[in-house]
Design an enzyme around this catalytic site. Sequence first.
Site, PDB file in Angstrom:
ATOM      1  N   LYS A  13       0.674  -0.941   0.269  1.00 51.67           N
ATOM      2  CA  LYS A  13       0.037  -0.270   0.183  1.00 51.67           C
ATOM      3  C   LYS A  13       0.647   1.318   0.416  1.00 51.67           C
ATOM      4  CE  LYS A  13      -1.723  -0.907   4.184  1.00 51.67           C
ATOM      5  NZ  LYS A  13      -0.852  -2.253   4.729  1.00 51.67           N
ATOM      6  N   ARG A  88      -9.515   1.541   8.900  1.00 52.49           N
ATOM      7  CA  ARG A  88      -9.115  -0.210   9.834  1.00 52.49           C
ATOM      8  C   ARG A  88      -9.789  -1.073  10.185  1.00 52.49           C
ATOM      9  NH1 ARG A  88      -2.909   0.421   8.904  1.00 52.49           N
ATOM     10  NH2 ARG A  88      -2.001  -1.804   9.531  1.00 52.49           N
ATOM     11  N   ARG A 127      11.685  -6.595   4.749  1.00 53.44           N
ATOM     12  CA  ARG A 127      11.780  -4.724   4.054  1.00 53.44           C
ATOM     13  C   ARG A 127      12.838  -3.942   5.448  1.00 53.44           C
ATOM     14  NH1 ARG A 127       5.931  -1.863   5.316  1.00 53.44           N
ATOM     15  NH2 ARG A 127       6.530  -2.876   7.203  1.00 53.44           N
ATOM     16  N   ARG A 160      11.639  -1.670  10.549  1.00 53.42           N
ATOM     17  CA  ARG A 160      10.677  -1.045  12.025  1.00 53.42           C
ATOM     18  C   ARG A 160      10.735  -2.750  12.971  1.00 53.42           C
ATOM     19  NH1 ARG A 160       5.553   0.434   8.288  1.00 53.42           N
ATOM     20  NH2 ARG A 160       4.731  -1.108   9.861  1.00 53.42           N
ATOM     21  N   ARG A 171      -0.280  -9.265  13.576  1.00 55.09           N
ATOM     22  CA  ARG A 171      -0.892  -8.248  12.417  1.00 55.09           C
ATOM     23  C   ARG A 171      -2.032  -8.393  11.759  1.00 55.09           C
ATOM     24  NH1 ARG A 171       4.725  -5.211  11.058  1.00 55.09           N
ATOM     25  NH2 ARG A 171       3.330  -3.668   9.271  1.00 55.09           N
TER      26      ARG A 171
END
Length: 220
Positions: A13, A88, A127, A160, A171
């Site tokens: 996203k 969300r 990531r 992160r 998550r």
Amino acid sequence: MRLVMLGAPGAGKGTQADRLAERYGVPHVSTGDLFRAHFRQNTELGQTARRYMQEGHLVPDDVTEAMVWQRLGEADAHRGYILDGFPRTLPQAEHFDAALSAANWRLSGVFHVEVDRAVLQSRLTGRRSCPECKATYHVQFDPPSVADVCDQCGARLVQREDDRPETVAKRLTVYHTETEPLVQYYARQGLLRTIDGNQSMDEVTASLTEQLALIGLAHD
Ligand code: AP5
């Protein structure tokens, strides 16, 4: 242009919202980035949000919504925006609809970026992010020219804290229970467009651009 990017953690996203925002000259409004900016500035909101984010939970709706309303009230959002990570939950979506109606606005579209779970896990654990300019990389799919160094500003890249494997699993579960119902919610409103997010970044951008053309929003 008032778009919502909907999709699981790691669906791409943020990557796609950045590209569309640059191309169409509207801000990319990411609730995750707003929370992270707050905790870098050590605000009370940032400290509250961090406690939830570290565990892979959602930040409470009232805290999130107050922050979003404030951001969307800023001058650069008057021409439109690309929302990434908001709404969300169903209450967030309902409150957002009410706020849009009160202002006589409506969403242009909701893009659901759909990606297989195994792909999501490898995207999140690989990531790397720049703590200075916020550029995002991937050790395998989008590596920087020099390992662990940001191409754009030279800062050292970091992982992160919510991309640790155990937090990623939480998550993904929270996405399934809290956020996935929004797919049906927006489908019922005729706003939903589903994109195959398993494709390469450029192919996903091309699919999004095609869909934007179908709703009369694409231009060069
Ligand atoms: P947030 O920061 O929004 O995280 P997220 O939704 O979990 O999404 P991500 O940023 O992890 O993934 P993305 O889809 O943007 O993927 P990306 O483009 O980076 O939220 C973090 C936390 O904040 C939440 O857990 C929650 O606690 C809180 N929060 C946020 N909003 C909230 C709300 N509304 N209410 C309550 N709480 C809220 O891509 C991932 C990786 O894959 C990158 O490395 C990228 O380079 C790579 N990649 C991207 N696309 C491709 C592709 N097509 N092929 C190969 N690699 C790709």
